[in-house]
Write a protein that holds these residues in place. Structure first.
Motif, PDB file in Angstrom:
ATOM      1  N   THR A  91     -15.698 -40.051  66.227  1.00 17.38           N
ATOM      2  CA  THR A  91     -14.921 -39.192  67.999  1.00 17.38           C
ATOM      3  C   THR A  91     -16.494 -38.646  68.224  1.00 17.38           C
ATOM      4  O   THR A  91     -17.117 -38.862  68.807  1.00 17.38           O
ATOM      5  CB  THR A  91     -14.091 -38.905  67.772  1.00 17.38           C
ATOM      6  OG1 THR A  91     -12.457 -39.880  67.606  1.00 17.38           O
ATOM      7  CG2 THR A  91     -14.029 -37.608  69.429  1.00 17.38           C
ATOM      8  N   VAL A  92     -16.308 -37.298  67.585  1.00 21.06           N
ATOM      9  CA  VAL A  92     -18.093 -37.189  67.622  1.00 21.06           C
ATOM     10  C   VAL A  92     -19.135 -37.426  67.731  1.00 21.06           C
ATOM     11  O   VAL A  92     -19.684 -37.169  68.377  1.00 21.06           O
ATOM     12  CB  VAL A  92     -17.754 -35.797  66.039  1.00 21.06           C
ATOM     13  CG1 VAL A  92     -19.128 -35.106  66.459  1.00 21.06           C
ATOM     14  CG2 VAL A  92     -16.369 -35.108  66.470  1.00 21.06           C
ATOM     15  N   THR A  97     -24.267 -36.153  72.919  1.00 20.45           N
ATOM     16  CA  THR A  97     -25.063 -35.289  72.065  1.00 20.45           C
ATOM     17  C   THR A  97     -25.846 -33.901  73.179  1.00 20.45           C
ATOM     18  O   THR A  97     -26.827 -34.914  74.397  1.00 20.45           O
ATOM     19  CB  THR A  97     -26.553 -35.936  71.723  1.00 20.45           C
ATOM     20  OG1 THR A  97     -25.651 -36.805  70.659  1.00 20.45           O
ATOM     21  CG2 THR A  97     -26.696 -34.726  70.670  1.00 20.45           C
ATOM     22  N   ASP A  98     -25.931 -32.920  73.001  1.00 18.66           N
ATOM     23  CA  ASP A  98     -26.762 -32.061  73.411  1.00 18.66           C
ATOM     24  C   ASP A  98     -28.345 -31.999  73.437  1.00 18.66           C
ATOM     25  O   ASP A  98     -28.762 -32.731  72.157  1.00 18.66           O
ATOM     26  CB  ASP A  98     -26.310 -30.744  73.129  1.00 18.66           C
ATOM     27  CG  ASP A  98     -27.066 -29.454  73.488  1.00 18.66           C
ATOM     28  OD1 ASP A  98     -28.081 -29.960  75.201  1.00 18.66           O
ATOM     29  OD2 ASP A  98     -26.546 -28.160  73.506  1.00 18.66           O
ATOM     30  N   PRO A  99     -29.023 -32.302  75.061  1.00 20.96           N
ATOM     31  CA  PRO A  99     -30.400 -32.610  75.093  1.00 20.96           C
ATOM     32  C   PRO A  99     -30.751 -31.854  74.007  1.00 20.96           C
ATOM     33  O   PRO A  99     -31.778 -31.962  73.816  1.00 20.96           O
ATOM     34  CB  PRO A  99     -30.449 -32.898  76.425  1.00 20.96           C
ATOM     35  CG  PRO A  99     -29.112 -32.765  77.017  1.00 20.96           C
ATOM     36  CD  PRO A  99     -28.134 -32.215  76.039  1.00 20.96           C
ATOM     37  N   PRO A 110     -25.735 -38.583  62.754  1.00 20.40           N
ATOM     38  CA  PRO A 110     -25.203 -40.358  62.451  1.00 20.40           C
ATOM     39  C   PRO A 110     -25.178 -41.000  61.746  1.00 20.40           C
ATOM     40  O   PRO A 110     -24.358 -41.694  61.300  1.00 20.40           O
ATOM     41  CB  PRO A 110     -25.737 -40.675  64.240  1.00 20.40           C
ATOM     42  CG  PRO A 110     -26.706 -40.146  64.488  1.00 20.40           C
ATOM     43  CD  PRO A 110     -26.897 -39.106  63.802  1.00 20.40           C
ATOM     44  N   ILE A 111     -26.873 -40.776  60.972  1.00 17.68           N
ATOM     45  CA  ILE A 111     -27.119 -41.427  60.116  1.00 17.68           C
ATOM     46  C   ILE A 111     -26.573 -41.473  58.646  1.00 17.68           C
ATOM     47  O   ILE A 111     -25.813 -42.197  58.192  1.00 17.68           O
ATOM     48  CB  ILE A 111     -28.530 -41.563  59.917  1.00 17.68           C
ATOM     49  CG1 ILE A 111     -29.354 -41.945  61.381  1.00 17.68           C
ATOM     50  CG2 ILE A 111     -29.408 -41.912  58.520  1.00 17.68           C
ATOM     51  CD1 ILE A 111     -30.849 -42.078  60.745  1.00 17.68           C
ATOM     52  N   VAL A 112     -26.155 -39.806  58.712  1.00 20.04           N
ATOM     53  CA  VAL A 112     -25.401 -39.364  57.312  1.00 20.04           C
ATOM     54  C   VAL A 112     -24.299 -39.485  57.684  1.00 20.04           C
ATOM     55  O   VAL A 112     -22.830 -39.994  56.655  1.00 20.04           O
ATOM     56  CB  VAL A 112     -25.846 -37.763  57.721  1.00 20.04           C
ATOM     57  CG1 VAL A 112     -25.281 -36.672  55.996  1.00 20.04           C
ATOM     58  CG2 VAL A 112     -27.498 -37.615  57.127  1.00 20.04           C
ATOM     59  N   LEU A 113     -23.608 -39.126  58.853  1.00 17.03           N
ATOM     60  CA  LEU A 113     -22.424 -38.974  58.909  1.00 17.03           C
ATOM     61  C   LEU A 113     -21.403 -40.410  59.457  1.00 17.03           C
ATOM     62  O   LEU A 113     -20.058 -40.853  58.799  1.00 17.03           O
ATOM     63  CB  LEU A 113     -21.364 -38.207  59.627  1.00 17.03           C
ATOM     64  CG  LEU A 113     -21.691 -36.373  59.159  1.00 17.03           C
ATOM     65  CD1 LEU A 113     -21.299 -35.342  59.886  1.00 17.03           C
ATOM     66  CD2 LEU A 113     -21.256 -36.430  57.720  1.00 17.03           C
TER      67      LEU A 113
END
Length: 220
Positions: A91-92, A97-99, A110-113
């Motif tokens: 969901t997160v 994403t905050d600019p 997003p790559i790690v998680l």
């Protein structure tokens, strides 16, 4: 007054409360740490094995201290934080994403998680199969003697961790990449770590359990 219900805190053993809380945290962090491969001498293993070995040691210790049914219940309840952590992470990642977020972290998060649904399903399945098997084997190995708790834990751990590797790697990567070398490398690392770490962890957790529950140490 007679018949007055006891507070829940008075019914739940202190050590079991501590172990259940710790267990839930390790279930959640295992998937996060699994994003990194670590080198231990000649062995290469995903870092999620460390919290996973803690889960194995906790479940074995709970089985030894409170009995197999309680350990089985702990494993089943472990699905709750595991599934919720996966759903919340997904969901997160989907949220905007905050600019102004720190640029390297913005790309890395997003790559790690971020994991494919196949990897997530593999993690849930491997957890359920291997942890249930660990508790089952630990209980069955009681025939070698109740004083050999650490040995029982090591044997149950190394078998269940090999099964965990077989399930996770097969479900995650079968048909995508060669899996024989992955399975062999991960299995060897997990067997070595199970033999080295799990007996020590079980001794530690059982000592903590007896201390918290006010039980005289009967030895291992």
């Amino acid at each position: 007054m007679s018949g007055t219900p006891q507070p829940l805190a008075a019914k739940l053993p202190k050590a079991l409360f501590v172990f259940a809380t710790f267990y839930g945290g390790m279930v959640c962090i295992a998937g996060v740490l699994g994003a990194k491969q670590v080198a231990l001498g000649p062995l290469a293993v995903e870092a999620g094995i460390f919290p996973f070995l803690l889960l194995v040691a906790i479940s074995s210790s709970v089985s030894a201290h409170y009995g197999k049914p309680v350990a089985d219940m702990l494993v089943r309840f472990g699905f709750i934080p595991l599934v919720m952590a996966i759903l919340l992470t997904f969901t997160v990642i989907q949220l905007p994403t905050d600019p102004d977020m720190y640029e390297p972290a913005k790309a890395a998060f997003p790559i790690v998680l971020g994991q494919s649904w196949r990897l997530m399903a593999a993690g849930i399945l491997a957890y359920g199969v291997s942890m249930t098997l660990n508790v089952y084997l630990f209980d069955k190995l009681a025939t070698i003697g109740t004083r050999f708790v650490a040995l029982r834990g090591a044997i149950a751990s190394l078998i269940s961790q090999v099964v965990d590797t077989l399930v996770f790697i097969t479900v995650s990567f079968y048909g995508v990449r060669p899996i024989a070398e992955l399975i062999a490398g991960q299995a060897v690392a997990k067997v070595v770590l199970s033999i080295v770490l799990v007996p020590l962890l079980i001794r530690l957790f059982l000592a903590i359990a007896r201390r918290l529950d006010g039980i005289e140490d009967a030895g291992l």
